[in-house]
Design a protein around this motif. Structure first.
Motif, short mmCIF file in Angstrom:
data_model
loop_
_atom_site.label_atom_id
_atom_site.label_comp_id
_atom_site.label_asym_id
_atom_site.label_seq_id
_atom_site.Cartn_x
_atom_site.Cartn_y
_atom_site.Cartn_z
N LEU A 181 0.86 -1.18 0.00
CA LEU A 181 0.00 0.00 0.00
C LEU A 181 0.89 1.23 0.00
O LEU A 181 1.69 1.44 0.92
CB LEU A 181 -0.90 0.01 1.23
N VAL A 182 0.77 2.04 -1.03
CA VAL A 182 1.65 3.19 -1.19
C VAL A 182 1.16 4.35 -0.32
O VAL A 182 -0.05 4.52 -0.12
CB VAL A 182 1.72 3.60 -2.67
N ARG A 183 2.09 5.11 0.22
CA ARG A 183 1.73 6.20 1.15
C ARG A 183 1.77 7.57 0.48
O ARG A 183 1.48 8.58 1.12
CB ARG A 183 2.69 6.17 2.34
N LEU A 184 2.16 7.63 -0.78
CA LEU A 184 2.22 8.90 -1.51
C LEU A 184 1.46 8.78 -2.82
O LEU A 184 1.40 7.71 -3.42
CB LEU A 184 3.68 9.27 -1.82
N ASP A 185 0.87 9.89 -3.25
CA ASP A 185 0.29 9.92 -4.59
C ASP A 185 1.40 9.82 -5.63
O ASP A 185 2.55 10.19 -5.36
CB ASP A 185 -0.47 11.23 -4.82
N ALA A 186 1.04 9.34 -6.81
CA ALA A 186 2.03 9.24 -7.89
C ALA A 186 2.66 10.59 -8.19
O ALA A 186 3.87 10.70 -8.39
CB ALA A 186 1.37 8.67 -9.14
N ARG A 187 1.85 11.65 -8.19
CA ARG A 187 2.39 12.97 -8.51
C ARG A 187 3.33 13.49 -7.43
O ARG A 187 4.22 14.29 -7.70
CB ARG A 187 1.24 13.96 -8.72
N GLU A 188 3.14 13.00 -6.18
CA GLU A 188 4.04 13.39 -5.09
C GLU A 188 5.34 12.59 -5.14
O GLU A 188 6.41 13.11 -4.79
CB GLU A 188 3.36 13.16 -3.74
N LEU A 189 5.25 11.35 -5.57
CA LEU A 189 6.41 10.47 -5.54
C LEU A 189 7.38 10.73 -6.69
O LEU A 189 8.60 10.67 -6.52
CB LEU A 189 5.94 9.01 -5.57
N ARG A 190 6.84 11.06 -7.86
CA ARG A 190 7.71 11.16 -9.04
C ARG A 190 8.84 12.17 -8.89
O ARG A 190 9.97 11.89 -9.30
CB ARG A 190 6.86 11.46 -10.29
N PRO A 191 8.62 13.34 -8.30
CA PRO A 191 9.75 14.28 -8.15
C PRO A 191 10.81 13.79 -7.17
O PRO A 191 11.93 14.31 -7.18
CB PRO A 191 9.08 15.56 -7.63
N LEU A 192 10.47 12.82 -6.33
CA LEU A 192 11.39 12.37 -5.28
C LEU A 192 12.12 11.09 -5.63
O LEU A 192 13.16 10.79 -5.05
CB LEU A 192 10.62 12.14 -3.97
N GLN A 193 11.60 10.32 -6.57
CA GLN A 193 12.11 8.98 -6.82
C GLN A 193 13.57 9.00 -7.28
O GLN A 193 13.97 9.81 -8.11
CB GLN A 193 11.25 8.26 -7.85
#
Length: 413
Positions: free
Chosen positions: A336-348
């Motif tokens: 279960l992911v804890r971040l939205d995709a749009r929140e995660l992409r800049p951090l990955q």
């Protein structure tokens, strides 16, 4: 229930809540209509168990089969529209027959129709649990079936065996009994001289090289022995023992006697959301990981951080289930992911950042208590799994696929 049971099957006799699944071929005539005598025989056993203080949930196939004869259909149709039409007619006939049969024992029944969406979405899953729990608390007997009148190919369970295993976990059952027209697994074709019933299965190694068939010659069901073995795996992995036997042996199964095949529990009961996550959820996306991040998850050394993600797939939201993919492209876990995709992409994957900028990359993306490793998936490339204790030498079981003209074998309905 009364009777004597010794050894491992004693836990079936001692069970206070049991899920019983019965297949279409055990309820219908050769012409496709409901067989009143078969229904009454099963109901008599279940009503006796209920009178002895056992809470029973019945997962019943048969809606489509029951609707064939009234609609003038000679066999189960292949197209979805006519299957749904048969289910529409047959579902009413099926629940009416159960209602009348259980009424002979003063037992009230309630119908619960589910689609895969009802267990693949957590909110629906909780609602289904509350409904079933309340029906049992109020003394009624739930009759559960897949809602074939509206389920499409994309949202179907595929068979009621899998549905029964998920319902068994959903209602926190103590045992699962799968009833068919075949009285268990055999070490060869049941009609071949010398073939013996396999009384117990201790784990997956006992099923090495099993060859099994699908729908039987009656053509009224969708499952087969393969779906029953898979249902047994789901249930036993969650700490629920399973008995697989013929419907005519239902009383012996509930009494813990040596009938059919007994599948020992292989795991402990998992948290509801983890069983849902592994067996019933629909992933909304995928996270591709660095090898080091995959290694840490397999070893449960720590949660998945944003820095361990190389790239994402899909438009998921926080709380959605996602697949976890190794550098070799293997799906080895679900979480279960804890971040939205749009929140995660800049951090990955931004491990080279420092100071305040680095804090985002250290955000937890998937926690260990929201993660399941997929047992049948190969380990990620470069990931060293802990070496298990070597299992005993597996018993080789060969079960041939039955041609349509042969008598009933392990290719069960």
């Amino acid at each position: 229930m009364t009777g004597s049971a010794h050894g491992p099957r004693a836990d079936v006799l001692a069970a206070r809540r049991i899920v019983v699944k019965v297949g279409s071929s055990s309820l219908t005539t050769a012409a496709g209509g409901l067989d009143s005598d078969r229904v009454d025989a099963l109901v008599d056993v279940l009503a006796r168990a209920k009178a002895a203080g056992v809470e029973v949930v019945l997962v019943s196939s048969g809606a489509i089969a029951a609707g064939l004869a009234p609609l003038g259909l000679a066999a189960r149709p292949h197209d979805l529209a006519r299957q749904q039409a048969a289910a529409c007619v047959g579902q009413g006939l099926l629940v009416a027959r159960y209602t009348a049969s259980f009424a002979r024992h003063g037992v009230r029944v309630g119908q619960v129709l589910l689609t895969a969406e009802d267990v693949s979405r957590r909110a629906h899953y909780r609602n289904a649990y509350r409904t079933l729990e309340q029906v049992l608390t109020m003394g009624a007997l739930p009759v559960v079936n897949e809602n074939d009148t509206v389920a499409t190919a994309e949202i179907k369970f595929g068979d009621n065996d899998r549905l029964a295993a998920l319902v068994a976990h959903l209602v926190r059952a103590d045992a699962l009994v799968l009833l068919s027209d075949v009285d268990g697994l055999y070490d060869g074709a049941p009609d071949r001289p010398g073939s013996r019933r396999i009384s117990e299965i201790h784990g997956p190694d006992d099923l090495t090289d099993v060859e099994i068939g699908s729908t039987g010659s009656a053509g009224v069901g969708t499952g087969g022995m393969v779906t029953k073995v898979e249902a047994a795996r789901i249930a036993t992995d969650a700490g629920i023992p399973v008995v697989l036997t013929a419907a005519r042996h239902a009383m012996d199964a509930l009494a813990g006697r040596d009938t059919g095949t007994y599948f020992h529990r292989t795991g402990l009961r998992a948290a509801d959301h983890l069983l849902w996550l592994e067996h019933a959820s629909s992933p909304c996306g995928a996270l591709h990981l660095h090898a080091s991040a995959a290694t840490a998850l397999v070893g449960r050394a720590g949660p998945l951080l944003a820095t361990g993600v190389t790239h994402t797939e899909g438009e998921f939201a926080a709380g959605d289930p996602v697949e976890l993919v190794s550098p070799a492209g293997q799906v080895f876990a679900r979480g279960l992911v804890r971040l939205d995709a749009r929140e995660l992409r800049p951090l990955q994957g931004r491990s080279g950042m420092q100071g305040a900028e680095r804090e985002g990359t250290e955000a937890e993306v998937v926690r260990l208590d929201d993660l399941v490793l997929l047992p049948q998936a190969p380990g990620p490339a470069g990931v060293a799994r802990q070496q298990p204790v070597p299992p005993p030498a597996p018993r080789r079981i060969t079960i041939r696929v039955r041609p349509a003209a042969e008598p009933v074998t392990n290719a069960a309905r």
